[in-house]
Design an enzyme around this catalytic site. Structure first.
Site, PDB file in Angstrom:
ATOM      1  N   LYS A  82       0.846  -1.196   0.000  1.00 18.70           N
ATOM      2  CA  LYS A  82       0.000   0.000   0.000  1.00 18.70           C
ATOM      3  C   LYS A  82       0.872   1.234   0.000  1.00 18.70           C
ATOM      4  CE  LYS A  82      -4.344   1.137   0.147  1.00 18.70           C
ATOM      5  NZ  LYS A  82      -5.433   0.395  -0.536  1.00 18.70           N
ATOM      6  N   GLY A 179     -23.237   4.905   1.215  1.00 17.63           N
ATOM      7  CA  GLY A 179     -22.273   5.371   0.208  1.00 17.63           C
ATOM      8  C   GLY A 179     -22.675   4.893  -1.181  1.00 17.63           C
ATOM      9  N   GLY A 181     -21.239   5.627  -4.138  1.00 23.47           N
ATOM     10  CA  GLY A 181     -20.163   5.951  -5.071  1.00 23.47           C
ATOM     11  C   GLY A 181     -20.085   4.883  -6.145  1.00 23.47           C
ATOM     12  N   VAL A 183     -18.788   1.941  -6.236  1.00 25.60           N
ATOM     13  CA  VAL A 183     -19.131   0.573  -5.827  1.00 25.60           C
ATOM     14  C   VAL A 183     -20.570   0.498  -5.296  1.00 25.60           C
ATOM     15  CG1 VAL A 183     -18.559  -1.352  -4.308  1.00 25.60           C
ATOM     16  CG2 VAL A 183     -16.719   0.034  -5.290  1.00 25.60           C
TER      17      VAL A 183
END
Ligand code: NAI
Length: 354
Positions: A82, A179, A181, A183
């Protein structure tokens, strides 16, 4: 800084943590390589307003380790890593992303970067100007990643419902999507297509209005989404939302969503288990984009979204069956399964522990 970084790395089996600073752009960040024993570390670039660098460092450690768990459970020829970048005043971001590109190029393919919070197609294009080791967001890339994630979340919901009731029967289910968004909207669309009732919240009212109009989802207050009675609560906004102060508010039977690290601490997973709420581990549920990205980079193939969904569903079926048999929280079962597999890879590669 009070993080004992070398102790933390040894405890979690990290290969490398690099502090990044670029004078020209003002970039500050960390790159973590958790494991590369089966292939290059795959990991997104997250840009976030961290309270301090300690918080950013902890985030890179948690997120990189979660990536290795994902590749292990999905049996992908890759490792986990990451990058986190600290959002702050005065950074020249296009230049900062090109710096990241040069850094990755210098690593010679040991790390392959992809999208994450605040790093989308535009930012990746800057990275790609300097390196080959990044997901191509355009025509030459693996294809829509959020769609792969949404399909994985949806099929995970099917697996979870079967574990709860021995049947999916979406038409009589209520799902709260937090959410809407890239996805969350894809999940809502799939749920509506099979007749589920979808209640949804987003901080951006126009997203909720559009979903209401186009899909017939029912709007709810963003602040209260957690506490709405439903079969499945689907966190598709940000992670860390379930902690000691919020876990008692839940009124769902199961949690299945895309957000990374939904549980602020692993003990929260135990609390959910005690309360009889089935938690489908995020690092299984949301692996769709990773599967698509790794298959494309390693095998040169654009994996079909439906096939990705089936693959994730099969892994989750296995995790939930083991959890049921052991009477243990699924998140602990999945983490142990992943860690055992990583250890076996390390032993096979080096003949010893990492
Ligand atoms: P996105 O940025 O497209 O959507 C997030 C949505 O959540 C936005 O519409 C935002 O307004 C909303 N939101 C933020 N805080 C909220 C709150 N407190 N209450 C209600 N809504 C809120 O992100 P995307 O790509 O849809 O990803 C969703 C989550 O899934 C993120 O946590 C991401 O890290 C994770 N994820 C995404 C993957 C992908 O393929 N895009 C892969 C794996 C994980």
């Amino acid at each position: 800084m009070s993080v004992h970084i070398l102790d933390a790395m040894a405890r979690e089996g990290f290969e490398e943590v690099v502090a990044l600073h670029d004078r020209r752009s003002g970039l500050r960040g960390f790159l973590g390589v958790h494991d590369t024993v089966r292939g290059p570390a795959f990991g997104g670039i997250r840009r976030w307003t961290y309270r301090d660098e300690r918080e950013a460092l902890l985030d890179v450690l948690r997120l990189a380790r979660a990536m290795t768990r994902k590749v292990a459970l999905l049996d992908l020829p890759a490792g986990g890593g990451k990058i986190v970048l600290l959002e702050r005043e005065g950074v020249d971001w296009p230049e900062a992303y090109r710096f990241i590109g040069r850094h990755l190029e210098g690593r010679g393919g040991r790390f392959e970067a992809g999208p994450d919070v605040a790093t989308g197609a535009d930012e990746l294009r800057e990275v790609a100007r300097e390196t080959r080791f990044v997901t191509d967001p355009g025509q030459g890339g693996p294809g829509e990643l959020a769609e792969a994630t949404a399909e994985g979340v949806f099929r995970s919901m099917a697996a979870t419902l079967r574990a709860l009731d021995a049947e999916e029967d979406f038409a009589r289910r209520t799902v709260v999507v937090q959410g809407l968004g890239a996805v969350g909207l894809g999940v809502a669309r799939r749920l509506r297509a099979v007749g589920a009732r979808v209640l949804a919240a987003d901080l951006a009212p126009e997203r909720v209005e559009a979903a209401e109009r186009e899909l017939g989802v029912e709007p709810i207050e963003a602040g209260g989404a957690l506490a709405v009675e439903c079969d499945i609560f689907a966190p598709c906004a940000l992670g860390g939302l379930l902690h000691d102060l919020t876990v008692h508010r839940l009124r769902c039977r199961a949690i299945v969503g895309a957000a990374n690290n939904v549980l602020a601490r692993s003990l929260v997973g135990d609390r959910l288990h005690e309360r009889g709420i089935l938690y489908a581990p995020d690092f299984v549920v949301n692996a769709g984009a990773l599967v698509r990205g790794v298959v494309f980079r390693r095998a040169g193939r654009r994996e079909d979204v439906a096939a990705i969904g089936r693959r994730i569903e099969a892994v989750l079926d296995d995790v939930l069956a083991r959890a049921q048999a052991e009477g243990a929280p699924p998140a602990r079962v999945a983490a142990a399964l992943a860690d055992d597999r990583i250890e076996a890879w390390r032993v096979a590669a080096h003949g010893g522990a990492g």
